[in-house]
Motif scaffolding. Structure first.
Motif, PDB file in Angstrom:
ATOM      1  N   ILE A   1      10.348   3.071  11.695  1.00 30.09           N
ATOM      2  CA  ILE A   1      11.242   1.922  11.902  1.00 30.09           C
ATOM      3  C   ILE A   1      11.621   1.801  13.378  1.00 30.09           C
ATOM      4  O   ILE A   1      11.613   0.703  13.957  1.00 30.09           O
ATOM      5  N   ALA A   2      11.933   2.938  14.002  1.00 31.01           N
ATOM      6  CA  ALA A   2      12.299   2.919  15.424  1.00 31.01           C
ATOM      7  C   ALA A   2      11.120   2.490  16.284  1.00 31.01           C
ATOM      8  O   ALA A   2      11.274   1.698  17.226  1.00 31.01           O
ATOM      9  N   VAL A   3       9.938   2.986  15.962  1.00 28.84           N
ATOM     10  CA  VAL A   3       8.730   2.625  16.713  1.00 28.84           C
ATOM     11  C   VAL A   3       8.464   1.126  16.601  1.00 28.84           C
ATOM     12  O   VAL A   3       8.160   0.452  17.599  1.00 28.84           O
ATOM     13  N   GLU A   4       8.565   0.587  15.405  1.00 32.54           N
ATOM     14  CA  GLU A   4       8.315  -0.834  15.179  1.00 32.54           C
ATOM     15  C   GLU A   4       9.319  -1.694  15.939  1.00 32.54           C
ATOM     16  O   GLU A   4       8.963  -2.731  16.527  1.00 32.54           O
ATOM     17  N   TYR A   5      10.580  -1.264  15.959  1.00 30.05           N
ATOM     18  CA  TYR A   5      11.613  -2.012  16.673  1.00 30.05           C
ATOM     19  C   TYR A   5      11.358  -1.977  18.181  1.00 30.05           C
ATOM     20  O   TYR A   5      11.413  -3.010  18.863  1.00 30.05           O
ATOM     21  N   VAL A   6      11.068  -0.796  18.721  1.00 30.07           N
ATOM     22  CA  VAL A   6      10.813  -0.651  20.156  1.00 30.07           C
ATOM     23  C   VAL A   6       9.591  -1.480  20.565  1.00 30.07           C
ATOM     24  O   VAL A   6       9.595  -2.132  21.606  1.00 30.07           O
ATOM     25  N   ALA A   7       8.542  -1.464  19.740  1.00 32.59           N
ATOM     26  CA  ALA A   7       7.333  -2.224  20.045  1.00 32.59           C
ATOM     27  C   ALA A   7       7.647  -3.711  20.200  1.00 32.59           C
ATOM     28  O   ALA A   7       7.197  -4.366  21.153  1.00 32.59           O
ATOM     29  N   GLY A   8       8.418  -4.262  19.275  1.00 34.74           N
ATOM     30  CA  GLY A   8       8.777  -5.677  19.343  1.00 34.74           C
ATOM     31  C   GLY A   8       9.693  -5.992  20.510  1.00 34.74           C
ATOM     32  O   GLY A   8       9.547  -7.034  21.163  1.00 34.74           O
ATOM     33  N   ALA A   9      10.649  -5.093  20.792  1.00 35.48           N
ATOM     34  CA  ALA A   9      11.605  -5.321  21.882  1.00 35.48           C
ATOM     35  C   ALA A   9      10.899  -5.313  23.235  1.00 35.48           C
ATOM     36  O   ALA A   9      11.134  -6.188  24.085  1.00 35.48           O
ATOM     37  N   VAL A  10      10.030  -4.346  23.455  1.00 36.35           N
ATOM     38  CA  VAL A  10       9.286  -4.271  24.717  1.00 36.35           C
ATOM     39  C   VAL A  10       8.389  -5.498  24.872  1.00 36.35           C
ATOM     40  O   VAL A  10       8.350  -6.142  25.931  1.00 36.35           O
ATOM     41  N   ALA A  11       7.668  -5.824  23.812  1.00 37.35           N
ATOM     42  CA  ALA A  11       6.746  -6.965  23.854  1.00 37.35           C
ATOM     43  C   ALA A  11       7.493  -8.265  24.124  1.00 37.35           C
ATOM     44  O   ALA A  11       7.073  -9.080  24.953  1.00 37.35           O
ATOM     45  N   GLY A  12       8.601  -8.491  23.432  1.00 41.06           N
ATOM     46  CA  GLY A  12       9.361  -9.721  23.596  1.00 41.06           C
ATOM     47  C   GLY A  12       9.978  -9.870  24.972  1.00 41.06           C
ATOM     48  O   GLY A  12       9.966 -10.960  25.567  1.00 41.06           O
ATOM     49  N   THR A  13      10.507  -8.772  25.525  1.00 43.81           N
ATOM     50  CA  THR A  13      11.156  -8.820  26.832  1.00 43.81           C
ATOM     51  C   THR A  13      10.158  -9.127  27.942  1.00 43.81           C
ATOM     52  O   THR A  13      10.374 -10.022  28.757  1.00 43.81           O
ATOM     53  N   VAL A  14       9.056  -8.391  27.977  1.00 46.27           N
ATOM     54  CA  VAL A  14       8.063  -8.571  29.043  1.00 46.27           C
ATOM     55  C   VAL A  14       7.405  -9.945  28.953  1.00 46.27           C
ATOM     56  O   VAL A  14       7.310 -10.674  29.948  1.00 46.27           O
ATOM     57  N   SER A  15       6.965 -10.333  27.760  1.00 50.83           N
ATOM     58  CA  SER A  15       6.268 -11.609  27.615  1.00 50.83           C
ATOM     59  C   SER A  15       7.201 -12.785  27.878  1.00 50.83           C
ATOM     60  O   SER A  15       6.804 -13.787  28.481  1.00 50.83           O
ATOM     61  N   GLY A  16       8.458 -12.690  27.449  1.00 49.83           N
ATOM     62  CA  GLY A  16       9.418 -13.768  27.678  1.00 49.83           C
ATOM     63  C   GLY A  16       9.727 -13.966  29.147  1.00 49.83           C
ATOM     64  O   GLY A  16       9.823 -15.099  29.638  1.00 49.83           O
ATOM     65  N   LEU A  17       9.867 -12.867  29.874  1.00 49.15           N
ATOM     66  CA  LEU A  17      10.169 -12.938  31.309  1.00 49.15           C
ATOM     67  C   LEU A  17       9.016 -13.551  32.083  1.00 49.15           C
ATOM     68  O   LEU A  17       9.220 -14.397  32.967  1.00 49.15           O
ATOM     69  N   VAL A  18       7.811 -13.181  31.741  1.00 48.39           N
ATOM     70  CA  VAL A  18       6.627 -13.661  32.461  1.00 48.39           C
ATOM     71  C   VAL A  18       6.392 -15.155  32.231  1.00 48.39           C
ATOM     72  O   VAL A  18       6.043 -15.888  33.162  1.00 48.39           O
ATOM     73  N   SER A  19       6.608 -15.617  31.003  1.00 50.30           N
ATOM     74  CA  SER A  19       6.218 -16.992  30.656  1.00 50.30           C
ATOM     75  C   SER A  19       7.356 -18.008  30.730  1.00 50.30           C
ATOM     76  O   SER A  19       7.128 -19.194  30.488  1.00 50.30           O
ATOM     77  N   PHE A  20       8.563 -17.603  31.106  1.00 44.52           N
ATOM     78  CA  PHE A  20       9.719 -18.503  31.020  1.00 44.52           C
ATOM     79  C   PHE A  20       9.599 -19.770  31.880  1.00 44.52           C
ATOM     80  O   PHE A  20       9.939 -20.863  31.401  1.00 44.52           O
ATOM     81  N   PRO A  21       9.135 -19.694  33.136  1.00 42.11           N
ATOM     82  CA  PRO A  21       9.020 -20.936  33.923  1.00 42.11           C
ATOM     83  C   PRO A  21       8.113 -21.971  33.260  1.00 42.11           C
ATOM     84  O   PRO A  21       8.411 -23.168  33.273  1.00 42.11           O
ATOM     85  N   LEU A  22       7.006 -21.534  32.663  1.00 42.07           N
ATOM     86  CA  LEU A  22       6.122 -22.466  31.973  1.00 42.07           C
ATOM     87  C   LEU A  22       6.788 -23.026  30.724  1.00 42.07           C
ATOM     88  O   LEU A  22       6.571 -24.186  30.361  1.00 42.07           O
ATOM     89  N   ASP A  23       7.617 -22.206  30.071  1.00 43.87           N
ATOM     90  CA  ASP A  23       8.342 -22.697  28.896  1.00 43.87           C
ATOM     91  C   ASP A  23       9.328 -23.793  29.305  1.00 43.87           C
ATOM     92  O   ASP A  23       9.509 -24.777  28.579  1.00 43.87           O
TER      93      ASP A  23
END
Length: 291
Positions: free
Chosen positions: A4-26
């Motif tokens: 459960i902890a691994v699954e949560y960390v995986a989503g949190a890391v993925a969401g933070t990095v991808s959101g930061l990179v793509s925000f200007p285009l959004d």
């Protein structure tokens, strides 16, 4: 670390990095989808006009809240998908299980993503044509004003129904396509970075293009939070996006440019983190599930 902890960390890391990179285009995508008239002729015109009138920081309007939400809450999306897969399908990933668990993840995701998306869109469309003093100050000031307004406390789920109309098919199709494309490769290559990028990018392009009119309808609906609002607005926005060729694919190129790197990074990073911790996506576990 527990699954459960691994699954949560995986989503949190993925969401933070991808959101930061793509925000200007959004931000560009939201501006093109919500413009009342031909304010921006195309993505290049929008880039130049926004920078000239509002300053470069305008591309980051509305960032703090989504970024904070990604750090704290995006892990729930992957956690929901993986737990649903384990509980309903005994962790056996198939085309059907990917689609069903993607729909479940969309439903759970909407409980926190709708208010975050709503406030993000308000931040991205605030002060159009006026110089931006700073994305952080603008967003925090606006959020404080909205939260202190008692009439708005119960309206942070404005657009929940139309968000589900978009998200359930979008998530189902994305996870289904991602699974199907990855499975076209030999088991030992399914966690290769190149394969993951190809699968995630293709899945995002396919799902994003098919569901794009629903995204236009949702964005246009939530941009009306402060009015004008009328009964039947959900139906009006859906019909406008689906039937009116002027709105149906307005901003599609920008949306794909924004959403493809976001979802591609999101899917790749969560898969890599799960793999790194020896979770279900590890090659030996994939081989065992096949045999």
């Amino acid at each position: 670390m527990s699954d459960i902890a691994v699954e949560y960390v995986a989503g949190a890391v993925a969401g933070t990095v991808s959101g930061l990179v793509s925000f200007p285009l959004d931000t560009l995508k939201v501006r093109l989808q919500t413009q009342p008239s031909k304010q921006y002729r195309n993505i290049f015109h929008a880039v130049v006009k926004i920078a000239r009138q509002e300053g470069p920081s305008a591309y980051w309007k509305g960032l703090p809240l989504p970024l904070l939400a990604a750090c704290l809450l995006d892990g729930i999306t992957i956690l929901t998908y993986e737990r649903s897969l384990a509980i309903i399908f005994a962790s056996k990933e198939t085309a059907l299980s990917s689609a069903v668990c993607g729909a479940v993840a969309a439903l759970v995701d909407s409980t926190y993503s709708v208010p975050v998306e709503l406030l993000k869109i308000q931040g991205q469309t605030a002060g159009v044509g006026r110089p931006t003093t700073g994305f952080l100050a603008t967003t925090v000031s606006q959020l404080r004003s909205d939260l202190l307004s008692s009439s708005r406390i119960n309206s942070f789920y404005f657009g929940w129904r139309i968000s589900l109309i978009r998200d359930i098919p979008l998530y189902s199709l994305t996870f289904l396509s991602y699974y199907a494309i990855r499975n076209r490769f030999p088991a030992e290559l399914r966690n290769n970075t190149g394969v993951l990028l190809a699968a995630s990018s293709s899945a995002t392009l396919l799902a994003g293009t098919i569901c794009y009119p629903l995204d236009v309808a949702k964005t246009r609906y939530q941009s009306r939070w402060r009015g004008p609002y009328s009964r039947g607005l959900v139906r009006e926005c859906l019909l406008e996006a689906l039937l009116d060729s002027r709105h149906r694919y307005r901003g599609l190129t920008t949306a794909l440019l924004a959403d493809t790197p976001y979802m591609a990074l999101y899917l790749v990073l969560q898969t890599k983190v799960l793999h790194w911790f020896g979770h279900r996506c590890a090659p030996e576990k994939v081989n065992n599930s096949i045999n």
